[in-house]
Enzyme design. Structure first.
Site, PDB file in Angstrom:
ATOM      1  N   LYS A  22       0.791  -1.227   0.000  1.00 53.34           N
ATOM      2  CA  LYS A  22       0.000   0.000   0.000  1.00 53.34           C
ATOM      3  C   LYS A  22       0.827   1.281   0.000  1.00 53.34           C
ATOM      4  CE  LYS A  22      -4.072  -2.002   2.195  1.00 53.34           C
ATOM      5  NZ  LYS A  22      -5.052  -1.895   3.288  1.00 53.34           N
TER       6      LYS A  22
ATOM      7  N   ASP B 171      -9.751   2.703   2.747  1.00 52.20           N
ATOM      8  CA  ASP B 171      -9.669   1.886   3.966  1.00 52.20           C
ATOM      9  C   ASP B 171     -10.274   2.582   5.181  1.00 52.20           C
ATOM     10  OD1 ASP B 171      -8.586  -0.515   3.127  1.00 52.20           O
ATOM     11  OD2 ASP B 171      -6.523   0.190   3.281  1.00 52.20           O
TER      12      ASP B 171
END
Length: 291
Positions: free
Chosen positions: A75, A111
């Protein structure tokens, strides 16, 4: 998809890069959504770590994927490989969703939004609350940044004294000095167990945003003993396989409300789905089929 879900020459490909990958529910979630809405897309998972990531992104670009998800450990490493970042992704310093906009790869972060939507679905109002957050990787950073946006009063971030500790420190600087609002962020080393115990005792919510609890660390927890928890504490985990980590087992044993990562996974996926397709994911259908 096409008739009876068959793939044809016009099928658009969506991907996922992560390692480990075999546990992921994202392919099932997205593919059943495509079928339910009659969209000609297919979602596939690819085992990718940091060493392979640059080559994979180059390949995705060449193959003209419509987009892809990015999970641990990629990420943060993907940031310099993209053409553009949204403000949310840039602030968090992590990307979990990429959209191919006519050849331009744009990085998003859904997220944090997914995590707090999951808490809301569990009737938890975080405004004015204190959170102890374990971790400073991609998911943890997104949660920390979104916490400030959601009106959390205070957040205490704990991370090991490793390569991510500087990120934990940076997250506190961003929240305290660069973001609007009254949220106060603190950072501590995870090795400082006495302070960790004190901060958990003073918090409303404890969140594990590390991979501890999933393979290959299944059966482990960063909180060493259930006595550190109390019934009024809400305990959540970003891990969803297994659905009940050791941390959540300890939480339930003392009467805490325990929330696994399934809701976060579902709602961050719903946000990504809409970016790729322009349509809302059939969330209730997915819940009924999968959860």
């Amino acid at each position: 998809m096409t008739d009876q879900g068959r793939i044809d020459g016009r099928t658009k490909l969506i991907g996922l890069t992560a390692t480990p990958i075999g546990h992921s529910l994202s392919p099932a979630m997205h593919n059943m959504s495509f079928r339910e809405l009659g969209l000609n897309y297919v979602y596939m998972a690819f085992e990718v770590d940091n060493k392979q990531l640059e080559d994979v992104v180059t390949g995705f670009r060449a193959l003209n994927l419509r987009g892809f998800n990015v999970s641990m450990p990629n990420k943060t490493k993907i940031l310099p490989l993209l053409d553009e970042l949204t403000d949310g992704a840039r602030f968090a310093g992590a990307v979990n969703t990429v959209l191919n906009d006519n050849g331009k790869l744009i990085g998003y972060n859904t997220d944090g939004i997914g995590y707090f939507r999951s808490l809301k679905e569990n009737h938890i109002d975080v405004k004015g609350k204190k959170i102890t957050l374990l971790g400073a990787g991609g998911a943890a950073t997104a949660i920390a940044i979104q916490a400030a946006l959601e009106g959390v009063k205070e957040i205490s971030i704990f991370n090991r004294d490793d390569e991510y500790f500087n990120r934990a420190e940076n997250n506190t600087v961003i929240i305290n000095e660069k973001m609007e609002g009254d949220c106060i962020a603190n950072v501590y080393r995870l090795e400082d167990k006495e302070t960790l115990k004190e901060e958990i005792a003073a918090s409303d919510i404890l969140t594990n945003a590390t991979g501890v609890g999933m393979k290959p660390l299944e059966g482990q927890a960063l909180v060493p003993d259930p006595s550190w928890l109390r019934p009024e504490l809400i305990v959540s985990d970003v891990v969803y396989i297994p659905r009940k980590t050791k941390l959540l087992e300890m939480a339930e044993s003392v009467g805490c409300q325990a929330i696994n990562g399934l809701g976060m996974m579902l709602w961050q996926g719903a946000a990504a789905f809409e970016l790729w397709t322009g349509q809302e994911m059939p969330v209730e259908y997915v819940k009924n089929q999968m959860f």
